[in-house]
Every structure is written in structure tokens, then in C-alpha cells.
Enzyme design. Structure first.
Site, PDB file in Angstrom:
ATOM      1  N   LYS A  73    -139.595 -46.292 123.939  1.00 20.15           N
ATOM      2  CA  LYS A  73    -138.784 -45.120 123.593  1.00 20.15           C
ATOM      3  C   LYS A  73    -138.116 -44.488 124.814  1.00 20.15           C
ATOM      4  O   LYS A  73    -137.036 -43.921 124.705  1.00 20.15           O
ATOM      5  CB  LYS A  73    -139.648 -44.079 122.868  1.00 20.15           C
ATOM      6  CG  LYS A  73    -140.010 -44.488 121.454  1.00 20.15           C
ATOM      7  CD  LYS A  73    -140.790 -43.409 120.729  1.00 20.15           C
ATOM      8  CE  LYS A  73    -141.217 -43.899 119.358  1.00 20.15           C
ATOM      9  NZ  LYS A  73    -141.979 -42.917 118.601  1.00 20.15           N
ATOM     10  N   ASN A  86    -135.888 -42.745 119.503  1.00 19.46           N
ATOM     11  CA  ASN A  86    -136.524 -43.611 118.502  1.00 19.46           C
ATOM     12  C   ASN A  86    -135.505 -44.180 117.512  1.00 19.46           C
ATOM     13  O   ASN A  86    -135.858 -44.994 116.668  1.00 19.46           O
ATOM     14  CB  ASN A  86    -137.648 -42.879 117.752  1.00 19.46           C
ATOM     15  CG  ASN A  86    -137.112 -41.870 116.764  1.00 19.46           C
ATOM     16  OD1 ASN A  86    -136.030 -41.319 116.957  1.00 19.46           O
ATOM     17  ND2 ASN A  86    -137.843 -41.627 115.698  1.00 19.46           N
ATOM     18  N   ASP A 118    -138.274 -37.907 115.962  1.00 13.21           N
ATOM     19  CA  ASP A 118    -139.722 -37.609 115.888  1.00 13.21           C
ATOM     20  C   ASP A 118    -139.988 -36.101 115.917  1.00 13.21           C
ATOM     21  O   ASP A 118    -140.791 -35.593 115.128  1.00 13.21           O
ATOM     22  CB  ASP A 118    -140.463 -38.239 117.082  1.00 13.21           C
ATOM     23  CG  ASP A 118    -140.675 -39.735 116.924  1.00 13.21           C
ATOM     24  OD1 ASP A 118    -140.709 -40.226 115.786  1.00 13.21           O
ATOM     25  OD2 ASP A 118    -140.797 -40.424 117.956  1.00 13.21           O
ATOM     26  N   GLY A 132    -153.451 -36.123 123.943  1.00 11.72           N
ATOM     27  CA  GLY A 132    -152.603 -37.270 124.254  1.00 11.72           C
ATOM     28  C   GLY A 132    -151.449 -36.857 125.147  1.00 11.72           C
ATOM     29  O   GLY A 132    -151.064 -35.678 125.189  1.00 11.72           O
ATOM     30  N   ALA A 133    -150.921 -37.843 125.877  1.00  9.72           N
ATOM     31  CA  ALA A 133    -149.794 -37.567 126.766  1.00  9.72           C
ATOM     32  C   ALA A 133    -148.864 -38.782 126.808  1.00  9.72           C
ATOM     33  O   ALA A 133    -148.170 -39.007 127.786  1.00  9.72           O
ATOM     34  CB  ALA A 133    -150.299 -37.223 128.172  1.00  9.72           C
ATOM     35  N   GLY A 134    -148.852 -39.568 125.738  1.00  6.27           N
ATOM     36  CA  GLY A 134    -147.987 -40.742 125.666  1.00  6.27           C
ATOM     37  C   GLY A 134    -146.627 -40.360 125.098  1.00  6.27           C
ATOM     38  O   GLY A 134    -146.224 -39.183 125.115  1.00  6.27           O
ATOM     39  N   GLY A 135    -145.927 -41.392 124.578  1.00  6.79           N
ATOM     40  CA  GLY A 135    -144.554 -41.190 124.114  1.00  6.79           C
ATOM     41  C   GLY A 135    -144.419 -40.120 123.050  1.00  6.79           C
ATOM     42  O   GLY A 135    -143.576 -39.219 123.152  1.00  6.79           O
ATOM     43  N   THR A 192    -156.415 -39.874 130.470  1.00  4.92           N
ATOM     44  CA  THR A 192    -155.973 -39.995 131.867  1.00  4.92           C
ATOM     45  C   THR A 192    -155.375 -38.644 132.257  1.00  4.92           C
ATOM     46  O   THR A 192    -154.250 -38.306 131.863  1.00  4.92           O
ATOM     47  CB  THR A 192    -154.906 -41.110 131.990  1.00  4.92           C
ATOM     48  OG1 THR A 192    -155.408 -42.285 131.342  1.00  4.92           O
ATOM     49  CG2 THR A 192    -154.573 -41.410 133.422  1.00  4.92           C
TER      50      THR A 192
END
Ligand code: NAP
Length: 282
Positions: A66, A87, A102, A127-130, A153
Site C-alpha cells: 500500500k 488501496n 480504508d 498495531g502500527a502496520g499499513g 515492535t
């Protein structure tokens, strides 16, 4: 002429987008095929270039591309440019335009399916992803009071918090929480959103919940973006704790419906999309 829309990502075996998008095209008697396109990183540039062909309406872009797709496009809409992630790609006569559906889909699901307004409330983001980036952006733009970000992380949580802080109004602040201390998360949040993949069917964490019931705030809205299974382990724990719940399917369908509308310029048949998605999940 028959047209095609591609789903570009890797791996795609968990995706249910092709089922509900194809059902929507068929229901509307549109001669469009929605095709999964497993793509390795080295193939990404060529795949995106090929979207310029007249027979292609565009694409959805998913994990892990993304953000990587951004420099390969000709233009971004304002929201996609601010979030830095796309996206949905639309092919307009050989020019590739990037959108992010999104973030608005998440806010739509919160309002329409949970009757929840974020303004002035405290929220926790796991969470810290896409997708966490898009959801965090949506939450600070909606004017949450305090957004606490926790990620396995921790450096990624810090980086996301720094990015989101740049988009906060005067009454919003973003902080980080240690992942290990989640059981002691602040107890005054009204919304908690799981943007990790923990609990996803067919993954290493199938059957696991990022939080146990005793660490969940009674009366808060617990939202899990994982949509397979529809009732995730986190949502089960949330119910035990007396919290309200919202699964990830509504957001998935709303982001897909917005993509559909960008490609074909007509209203998406939401009922058809929901029913075909549920059929696949069963
Ligand atoms: P991503 O960029 O790969 O990020 C994955 C996130 O999950 C990271 O924060 C990662 O932490 C965390 N994580 C993975 N395994 C973990 C574990 N065992 N314990 C703790 N944390 C773990 O993926 P994404 O695109 O953000 O998607 C995340 C989830 O949201 C997926 O399940 C996806 O299906 C779902 N999703 C739903 C929708 C919807 O419309 N409902 C839309 C998009 C995505 P680290 O940083 O430590 O690796």
C-alpha cells in the site's frame, strides 16, 4: 470490451475481495472480471505499469504494497497523499490515480454499524502496520482526545505516533504504550481498535486474542479489523468483559464498495457484497 480489475499483493490466499467484488459486478450486469494477482516485490513496477492498458479499470492494492505503490502512480487524491498509502488505483485513460478508501470506510463502519462518534473520546490503537496508519489518521482527523498506540515492535509505534502527531488538532494528542503492559492499558478509553493480524484464521496466531477479558474496559467499543473469523477471539473476550463489539467485515465491505464506485461510477450493491462475503467466510 470486457474489463479487468486486479488485486495486487502477496500473499493473497486469505483475501475474500474477489468473491464479493465479482458478485457486485455480476449483480450489476457489468462485464468486469476481478482477478487476484500474486505479486513479488520485483514484479510490482511492471504490474502497476500494465494497469494503464485500456482493458483495465484499475486495482486494489493490499499487504505489503500500500505504501510502496505510491511513487509508481501519476496522481494521488488528497487523503491518500496525506496517509501515504493507496488501496485503490483507477486507470483514467492511461493515467493512474491513487486513493485510500480504508480510512473513510472505518469511520463509516463506526458510525453506521456501531453508532459511535470519536470526537473528544480516548482511543487505543493496537498495531502500527499499513492499516493502523490509515485508522490512526482517521481517528486524529475525527478529533479523538487522546490516541494511545501500542505495537509489538515498539519503534514502529513510536514512528506511527510521530507521524500522527503531525496531523493532530489542538485538542488531540498521540502517545505510545508498551505492548507488554497492555493488560494495564489506561482504563478510560471509549474505543479500542485491533489493527494487528493477531487472531486471523489460517495464521500463526489463529485462536489468539491480543487482550484477555480482564484487560478490556467494560462498556468500551472494541473493534477488530480482523474479519476472518467474523467473531474473533478478541471480540469473544470483549463480550465476556461487557464491552461493545464491531468486527472487521463492515469496514472491508465499505472500503471495497468505495473502490467499486471509483472504478465504475455507480453505487455498489452493499447487500450483495455482504452476503457473498459471509458465504465465503462460512
Ligand atoms: P501489516 O502492515 O503486515 O501489519 C501487521 C501488524 O500486526 C503489525 O503491527 C505487527 O506488529 C502486528 N503483528 C503481527 N503478528 C503479531 C503477533 N504475533 N503479535 C503481535 N502483533 C503482531 O498488516 P496490515 O495491512 O496493517 O493488516 C493488519 C490486519 O488488519 C490484517 O489482519 C488484515 O487482514 C486486517 N485488515 C482489515 C481490513 C478491513 O477492512 N477489515 C483492512 C485492512 C487490513 P509488528 O510491527 O511488531 O510486526
Amino acid at each position: 470490451m470486457s474489463r479487468t480489475v486486479f488485486l495486487i499483493g502477496h500473499p493473497l490466499r486469505h483475501s475474500i475481495s474477489s468473491a464479493f467484488q465479482q458478485a457486485a459486478f455480476d449483480h450489476c450486469h457489468l462485464d468486469v472480471r476481478y482477478e487476484n494477482c500474486e505479486t513479488e516485490l520485483l514484479q510490482l513496477e511492471t504490474r502497476i505499469r500494465n494497469l494503464r492498458q485500456p482493458s483495465t479499470l484499475g486495482a486494489n492494492v493490499t499487504i505489503p504494497y500500500k505504501e510502496k505503490v505510491v511513487p509508481l502512480l501519476d496522481e494521488l487524491d488528497v487523503l491518500a497523499a496525506r496517509i501515504g498509502a493507496v488501496n485503490t488505483v483507477v486507470n483514467r485513460e492511461g493515467r493512474l490515480l491513487g486513493f485510500n478508501t480504508d480510512a473513510p470506510a472505518f469511520i463509516r463502519a463506526l458510525r453506521q454499524d456501531a453508532g459511535f462518534e470519536c470526537h473528544g473520546k480516548n482511543a487505543v490503537l493496537l498495531g502500527a502496520g499499513g492499516v493502523a496508519r490509515a485508522i490512526g489518521f482517521a481517528l486524529v482527523q475525527e478529533g479523538v482526545r487522546c490516541l494511545a498506540v501500542a505495537n509489538r515492535t515498539h519503534e514502529r509505534a513510536e514512528a506511527l505516533a510521530a507521524f500522527l502527531s503531525g496531523w493532530c488538532g489542538d485538542d488531540t494528542r498521540v502517545v505510545t504504550l508498551p505492548w507488554e503492559g497492555l493488560g494495564h492499558a489506561p482504563s478510560d478509553y471509549a474505543l479500542l481498535v485491533n489493527c494487528t493480524s493477531v487472531g486471523m484464521r489460517h495464521s500463526m496466531t489463529e485462536g489468539e486474542s491480543p487482550l484477555e477479558a480482564n484487560a478490556i474496559q467494560k462498556g468500551a467499543l472494541i473493534c477488530d479489523l480482523v474479519y476472518n473469523p467474523e467473531e474473533t477471539p478478541l471480540l469473544k473476550e470483549a463480550k465476556k468483559a461487557g464491552a461493545l463489539v464491531l468486527g472487521g467485515l463492515a469496514m472491508l465491505i465499505y472500503q471495497g464498495a468505495a473502490s467499486f464506485e471509483l472504478w465504475v461510477g455507480r453505487e455498489a450493491p452493499l447487500d450483495i457484497m455482504f452476503s457473498s462475503a459471509r458465504e465465503v467466510l462460512r
